[in-house]
Structure formats: structure tokens, C-alpha cells
Design a protein around this motif. Structure first.
Motif, PDB file in Angstrom:
ATOM      1  N   HIS A  56       0.842  -1.201   0.000  1.00  0.00           N
ATOM      2  CA  HIS A  56       0.000   0.000   0.000  1.00  0.00           C
ATOM      3  C   HIS A  56       0.874   1.248   0.000  1.00  0.00           C
ATOM      4  O   HIS A  56       2.083   1.184   0.277  1.00  0.00           O
ATOM      5  CB  HIS A  56      -0.936   0.011   1.220  1.00  0.00           C
ATOM      6  N   TYR A  57       0.258   2.350  -0.322  1.00  0.00           N
ATOM      7  CA  TYR A  57       0.921   3.646  -0.276  1.00  0.00           C
ATOM      8  C   TYR A  57       0.498   4.380   0.994  1.00  0.00           C
ATOM      9  O   TYR A  57      -0.637   4.227   1.460  1.00  0.00           O
ATOM     10  CB  TYR A  57       0.552   4.496  -1.494  1.00  0.00           C
ATOM     11  N   THR A  58       1.398   5.177   1.514  1.00  0.00           N
ATOM     12  CA  THR A  58       1.087   6.029   2.672  1.00  0.00           C
ATOM     13  C   THR A  58       1.108   7.481   2.209  1.00  0.00           C
ATOM     14  O   THR A  58       2.110   7.960   1.652  1.00  0.00           O
ATOM     15  CB  THR A  58       2.108   5.818   3.800  1.00  0.00           C
ATOM     16  N   ARG A  59      -0.007   8.147   2.435  1.00  0.00           N
ATOM     17  CA  ARG A  59      -0.112   9.537   1.999  1.00  0.00           C
ATOM     18  C   ARG A  59       0.490  10.473   3.050  1.00  0.00           C
ATOM     19  O   ARG A  59       0.071  10.479   4.205  1.00  0.00           O
ATOM     20  CB  ARG A  59      -1.590   9.894   1.768  1.00  0.00           C
ATOM     21  N   GLU A  60       1.468  11.248   2.627  1.00  0.00           N
ATOM     22  CA  GLU A  60       2.098  12.261   3.488  1.00  0.00           C
ATOM     23  C   GLU A  60       2.087  13.573   2.721  1.00  0.00           C
ATOM     24  O   GLU A  60       2.865  13.775   1.791  1.00  0.00           O
ATOM     25  CB  GLU A  60       3.523  11.856   3.855  1.00  0.00           C
ATOM     26  N   GLY A  61       1.176  14.465   3.113  1.00  0.00           N
ATOM     27  CA  GLY A  61       1.007  15.700   2.365  1.00  0.00           C
ATOM     28  C   GLY A  61       0.513  15.396   0.975  1.00  0.00           C
ATOM     29  O   GLY A  61      -0.507  14.724   0.793  1.00  0.00           O
ATOM     30  N   ASN A  62       1.228  15.852  -0.034  1.00  0.00           N
ATOM     31  CA  ASN A  62       0.866  15.583  -1.422  1.00  0.00           C
ATOM     32  C   ASN A  62       1.592  14.369  -1.996  1.00  0.00           C
ATOM     33  O   ASN A  62       1.452  14.075  -3.185  1.00  0.00           O
ATOM     34  CB  ASN A  62       1.166  16.814  -2.290  1.00  0.00           C
ATOM     35  N   ASN A  63       2.361  13.695  -1.176  1.00  0.00           N
ATOM     36  CA  ASN A  63       3.154  12.563  -1.642  1.00  0.00           C
ATOM     37  C   ASN A  63       2.539  11.239  -1.213  1.00  0.00           C
ATOM     38  O   ASN A  63       1.976  11.121  -0.122  1.00  0.00           O
ATOM     39  CB  ASN A  63       4.581  12.652  -1.095  1.00  0.00           C
ATOM     40  N   GLU A  64       2.674  10.257  -2.093  1.00  0.00           N
ATOM     41  CA  GLU A  64       2.272   8.883  -1.776  1.00  0.00           C
ATOM     42  C   GLU A  64       3.540   8.045  -1.698  1.00  0.00           C
ATOM     43  O   GLU A  64       4.220   7.845  -2.707  1.00  0.00           O
ATOM     44  CB  GLU A  64       1.313   8.330  -2.818  1.00  0.00           C
ATOM     45  N   ILE A  65       3.853   7.565  -0.517  1.00  0.00           N
ATOM     46  CA  ILE A  65       5.075   6.801  -0.284  1.00  0.00           C
ATOM     47  C   ILE A  65       4.764   5.320  -0.474  1.00  0.00           C
ATOM     48  O   ILE A  65       3.928   4.764   0.240  1.00  0.00           O
ATOM     49  CB  ILE A  65       5.618   7.042   1.135  1.00  0.00           C
ATOM     50  N   PRO A  66       5.406   4.669  -1.449  1.00  0.00           N
ATOM     51  CA  PRO A  66       5.112   3.253  -1.675  1.00  0.00           C
ATOM     52  C   PRO A  66       5.635   2.377  -0.557  1.00  0.00           C
ATOM     53  O   PRO A  66       6.705   2.638   0.017  1.00  0.00           O
ATOM     54  CB  PRO A  66       5.819   2.949  -2.997  1.00  0.00           C
ATOM     55  N   GLY A  67       4.884   1.325  -0.236  1.00  0.00           N
ATOM     56  CA  GLY A  67       5.317   0.364   0.753  1.00  0.00           C
ATOM     57  C   GLY A  67       6.491  -0.456   0.254  1.00  0.00           C
ATOM     58  O   GLY A  67       6.880  -0.387  -0.924  1.00  0.00           O
ATOM     59  N   GLU A  68       7.055  -1.265   1.146  1.00  0.00           N
ATOM     60  CA  GLU A  68       8.261  -2.018   0.796  1.00  0.00           C
ATOM     61  C   GLU A  68       8.046  -2.897  -0.423  1.00  0.00           C
ATOM     62  O   GLU A  68       8.934  -3.010  -1.274  1.00  0.00           O
ATOM     63  CB  GLU A  68       8.699  -2.879   1.992  1.00  0.00           C
TER      64      GLU A  68
END
Length: 586
Positions: A391-403
Motif C-alpha cells: 500500500h501507499y502512505t499519503r504524506e502531504g501531497n506525496n504517496e510513499i510506496p510500501g516495501e
């Protein structure tokens, strides 16, 4: 096991065969630098002679996906379910040449690929025919009986493979060298194809044993021969092959009921052997059912197995016949860089709910058919001690991909799942994946198993109007995995049960052809492949299903003419036969 040892060391005939035209199609099978009489008189050489029949019936998990177009014709080995809608490779390189061209219905590459299949099958048929001509030179005894049984089976099997892909072909049952023999052969009718395949398969069933000792485990058995009889009648019974103008494309009248009834008898004969059975699952909770069901596909030559490709026990695929399934299926956490076996959302949607539970879009992986947990690695599931992070984690306008959405290592071509899932079926949690790429996986590739027998029989009985008999077989499959029994049975439920139980097995792909729905199911416009994207932001989780057609290189095209592959044009000219509909020389 002796058979596997032979497969590793005795493939001289298989490794030297290659065709370029009709002259090559009937060329003598290479027998190294020894005379043929040496082979027929020597038990060891005789056993080696038959090994290419086994090695070439299916590549199993030993796939090769060329990324250079020039290699497609000579060396392509694909995992056939990749062309369906349940599982796809996520690596871009796979789509940039060979596999992608086939997927997009590139007629030149389909023609090249068809010639590879045609040449391989006829090579083995030629080898079988030569053995039959020389059978009088073979010493009487149990080995001769077994080899003649194998010969009958494999000639039937390779004609069955040709028939499914090309329609009626030339039935050649003696060695033929066109350089010294001017005989030409017509295309056989469906009636003739069925008769030839069934006659050979039945001849095999009369002499082959039900099982072998450990030294010959994996050889063709009576059960495999009977399965081929049943499969042949089932294929011929399909509505799309009835009332056809060209008899090499189907029957001139409607033979569906006759073929169905013959299939019924064949499946009942096979079941009547009482030699095969479903591997039962003792556990009753989700975790134990998952593990026991997954282990079914890691157990070689079990009581449920009818025919398997025998992969090397040591997994070596440089000098043996191992494969890279676990390496190629692995998520980045396990150093995977290929993502070659990623299930689609289309398939995930096929898993129903357990009794008393309803689907919740905000918790889509809760309460599903137990087989879902065995077959699919999804976000939050646990595999080999690792909680899958897809899954992705939303931080502000960014989506951080999971491992498991972040490419492993520094390679610019490393891939991650494009569908939101990884494969759980067939893979082995205990398989070590390290930097020694000569050794990898050893799971056998299942061609036929008893669960398929029950589902085939259920389909036959349903089409004959006996829905209660069909429901009985479907419920036997469902009971095995502790799913509730169906109180009644519709065609849609029967199809769905096949799709779930036989997930990622070749049968699901070929069902599209015999049901006449390949144009619908293998086209991106009518059946777009779908992916899941999960985004978490604080306490909120969003599940979004998207259409994979937005990736241009993954567009799937299936034209009507692809129900039958093009016969090599050299054969068309040499024998003076019709080409399959709509194909033109390129």
C-alpha cells in the motif's frame, strides 16, 4: 528418482531438434552418432529415446521470456495463464518484445510462435512413429510393454495439443521423409482427430500401470491415458465445434450430445479406478486451511496428481530441469525483481464470501473463500514471517510506496506488482532465494489432477441436464476447503468454481477457447485487466480499482482468427491444404 535422473542427462534428441519448413517437419529425430539398432537393443538408450516425449509435453514452470524479438521464434517458453485474465507479469521488459507482441496480436510473431509449437509436436510424433516401426527389434518384456504404452499416449497427447491449437491436422502415423517420399496428407476432420487420439490413448490405458515404484515415478500411467480420452471427448463436445462447414474446424452436424455422453463414460471409468482422491484438509481455521491447501501444490506426485511435469528436485536450471518460480514471483522484501506472477483484481473478485458473511468494500479481504488466502498475497497478509506491504502512505501531497511496491536493488529494470497482489499458490515459503541463480525451485508443474476430473465431470453432467450430479461434484470440491455447500447449481456458479479451484492452471485459459468466449475474455476492451491500489492516510484507508489498460504496452488484443493458429505456410504449400480462416502469409 530414475525418471528425473534421465530427464537431466538424456535429452540429446530434444536439444537438437529445430525446424525451418516442411522438409524439417518429418526429419529423422536425432539419435546422436549411434545407429538406430543400438537404441532398440539397448534398454538404457531406449529409455533415453523416450525422454524427449516427456520433456517437450510442457515446459512447466521453466519459462523463458525473450526481450529481443529475434529470439521469439527459436526460444520462447511462456506460462500460458499469462495470456488469460487471472495472472499477469508486471515486468515491463516482458511486454517490450516477444510476450507483448503476442499479447497485442502481432500476426508475424503469432505466426513465428505457432511454427515453434507445430514443429515441436510433430517432432515428437515422428519419434513415436519411428519407434512403432522398429518395435519388433525391441526385446520382449515389461520395458517394451511400458514404452509402447508411453508411445501410444504421447502420440495421442501431441495430436491433442495440435488439435486444440490448429484444428484438424495431418494424421501421420508412420515415419515420413519428404525428400524420399512424395506422399501428401490432407487435414483430418474433427471426427478423425477424435478417433485417432482416443484410439491411441485407450491403447495406452490397456497396458500402462496405475502407478510405478519410486524409480519410475512420474511416468505416464493408466489414469493419465484415461484422462486424455475424457478430455478429448469433452473438448469435442463444445458447442463451438458443432455444425461447421469445414470439417477440420468442427463436426458437420451436431455431435455435442454424443461427445458429452462419451466424456461421461470416460470420466466415470477414470473415477471408477478409485486410485485418485482429493487431498483432504484437516484444519478448520483460516490459517491452517490456507497452509494445508497451499501444500497440495507443493507435494509432488500426490494421490490427487494424474500428470505432472517432473522438475528437478535440486532446482538446478542450468544443468537440469529446475525453474525460477519462487525467485520470479517474489516480492521486493524477498529480493524479488521480476514480479512475473501477479494476480489480477479480476481474479480476486472471483473469490466469494463464506457463509453468513457479506462483502465490505472497506475490508475487502475479510471473510473470503478460504482458497483466497492460500492463492493470493495481499496487503496485510503474512508470508514467510513478513507482513506484505503493498500500500501507499499519503504524506502531504506525496504517496510513499510500501516495501513491496518499492523496487529491490539498483537495477533499472527491477519490477514490482502492477496489480496490487503477489502469488501465493505454487510458491514455497521455505525456498531460499539467494545470489546463486543456478539453483532455485523444484515444484512440479501440474497438468491434470483429480479436482479437475471432478469439475470436468460436473460440467459434463450439467450439460447433459443432470444438475444434481454436477452439484454433488462441485460440493465435494468445496467441502475439501471447508466452504459451504451449494443448495443448487447454476452454470455461472460452476464456471466460477472452476476458476477458483483451478486458478493459474492452464485449464482456465483453454476453457475460454472451448466455450467460445476467448474474444470476450482475452480482449482488453471487453475484459480489461484490473488492479488494486491501496492508500493509507492516518486512520483512513482507500481502496481503488483501476483499469490496467491505461498502460499502453499492456493492451490485450484477441482476434477471431486466433481461435486457431496459422499452420506453417511451407506445410500449406507442400501438402496442398487449406490454411485456417483469415490468416495470410507475412
Amino acid at each position: 528418482m530414475l525418471l528425473k535422473k534421465y530427464i537431466l542427462c538424456g535429452l540429446f534428441a530434444a536439444s537438437l531438434t529445430a525446424f525451418t519448413g516442411c522438409d524439417d517437419l518429418f526429419r529423422d529425430t536425432p539419435v546422436d552418432k549411434m545407429s538406430e539398432k543400438d537404441i532398440w537393443k539397448n534398454p538404457m538408450l531406449l529409455d533415453e529415446y523416450v525422454l524427449p516425449w516427456y520433456r517437450n509435453m510442457n515446459s512447466g514452470f521453466s519459462t523463458y521470456v525473450p526481450t529481443t524479438i529475434s529470439l521469439v521464434k527459436s526460444a520462447s517458453r511462456y506460462y500460458m495463464p499469462w495470456f488469460g485474465d487471472q495472472i499477469v507479469p508486471s515486468k515491463n521488459d516482458y511486454y517490450n518484445a516477444g510476450y507483448g507482441d503476442l499479447l497485442k496480436s502481432n500476426t508475424k510473431e503469432i505466426t513465428n510462435w505457432a511454427q515453434v509449437q507445430w514443429s515441436n509436436y510433430y517432432t515428437q510424433i515422428q519419434s513415436v512413429n519411428r519407434l512403432f516401426v522398429n518395435q519388433g527389434e525391441i526385446a520382449e518384456g515389461s520395458q517394451k510393454q511400458r514404452i509402447l504404452g508411453e508411445a501410444h499416449f504421447f502420440r495421442a497427447y501431441y495430436y491433442y495439443m495440435l488439435w486444440r491449437q490448429f484444428g484438424g491436422v495431418m494424421l501421420i502415423q508412420e515415419p515420413l521423409d519428404p525428400l524420399n517420399d512424395s506422399r501428401k496428407y490432407p487435414r483430418a476432420s474433427y471426427e478423425e482427430m477424435v478417433r485417432a487420439i482416443v484410439d491411441d490413448a485407450r491403447a495406452a490405458a490397456t497396458v500402462l500401470p496405475l502407478e510405478y515404484d519410486a524409480t519410475d515415478e512420474g511416468r505416464i500411467t493408466q489414469g493419465a491415458a484415461l484422462m486424455l480420452v475424457a478430455k478429448t471427448f469433452q473438448w469435442a463436445s463444445s458447442d463451438v465445434f458443432q455444425n461447421q462447414e469445414k470439417t477440420y474446424l468442427g463436426f458437420s452436424d451436431d455431435r455435442s450430445h454424443d461427445m458429452l455422453d462419451s466424456a461421461r463414460v470416460a470420466y466415470e471409468t477414470l473415477m471408477g479406478l478409485q486410485h485418485y482422491d482429493l487431498i483432504q484438509i484437516a484444519g478448520t481455521d483460516e490459517e491452517s486451511i490456507k497452509q494445508e491447501y497451499r501444500n497440495i501444490f507443493l507435494t509432488k506426485n500426490s494421490k490427487e496428481s494424474i500428470l505432472e511435469v517432473q522438475h528437478s528436485d535440486d532446482g538446478n536450471y542450468d544443468t537440469g530441469f529446475g525453474h525460477k518460480l519462487d525467485r520470479d514471483a517474489a516480492a521486493p522484501h524477498f529480493t524479488g525483481t521480476t514480479a512475473a506472477y501477479t494476480p489480477t483484481q479480476n481474479h480476486v473478485d472471483e473469490y466469494g464470501m463464506r457463509a453468513g458473511l457479506t462483502y465490505d468494500a472497506q475490508h475487502p479481504y475479510v471473510g473470503r473463500d478460504y482458497r483466497f488466502y492460500a492463492n493470493i498475497l495481499y496487503d496485510g497478509s503474512t508470508y514467510n514471517g513478513h507482513v506484505m506491504d503493498i500500500h501507499y502512505t499519503r504524506e502531504g501531497n506525496n504517496e510513499i510506496p510500501g516495501e513491496d511496491l518499492t523496487a529491490y536493488g539498483t537495477s533499472t529494470t527491477a519490477a514490482v506488482t502492477r496489480t496490487g497482489y503477489y502469488m501465493g499458490k505454487f510458491v514455497n515459503e521455505k525456498q531460499q532465494i539467494n545470489n546463486d541463480e543456478a539453483y532455485a525451485s523444484s515444484q512440479n508443474y501440474i497438468i491434470w489432477r483429480y479436482a479437475e476430473v471432478l469439475l470436468d465431470y460436473a460440467e459434463v453432467m450439467f450439460r447433459l441436464g443432470n444438475t444434481e450430479a454436477a452439484r454433488t461434484q462441485v460440493n465435494a470440491i468445496r467441502r475439501r476447503v471447508h466452504m459451504d455447500e451449494l443448495p443448487s447449481l447454476t452454470w455461472e456458479q460452476l464456471v466460477n468454481e472452476r476458476r477458483v479451484e483451478l486458478a493459474f492452471e492452464e485449464t482456465s485459459y483453454w476453457d475460454f477457447f472451448r466455450w467460445g468466449i476467448a474474444e470476450e475474455k482475452l480482449n482488453g476492451t471487453s475484459n480489461p485487466l484490473k488492479a488494486m491500489k491501496i492508500v493509507k492516510r492516518g486512520e483512513t484507508t482507500t481502496y481503488s480499482i483501476s483499469n490496467m489498460n491505461r498502460f499502453p504496452q499492456r493492451v490485450r488484443v484477441f482476434q477471431k482468427m486466433q481461435y486457431y493458429l496459422p499452420i506453417p505456410w511451407d506445410e500449406i504449400r507442400y501438402h496442398g491444404i487449406d490454411q485456417n480462416p483469415d490468416w495470410v502469409e507475412v
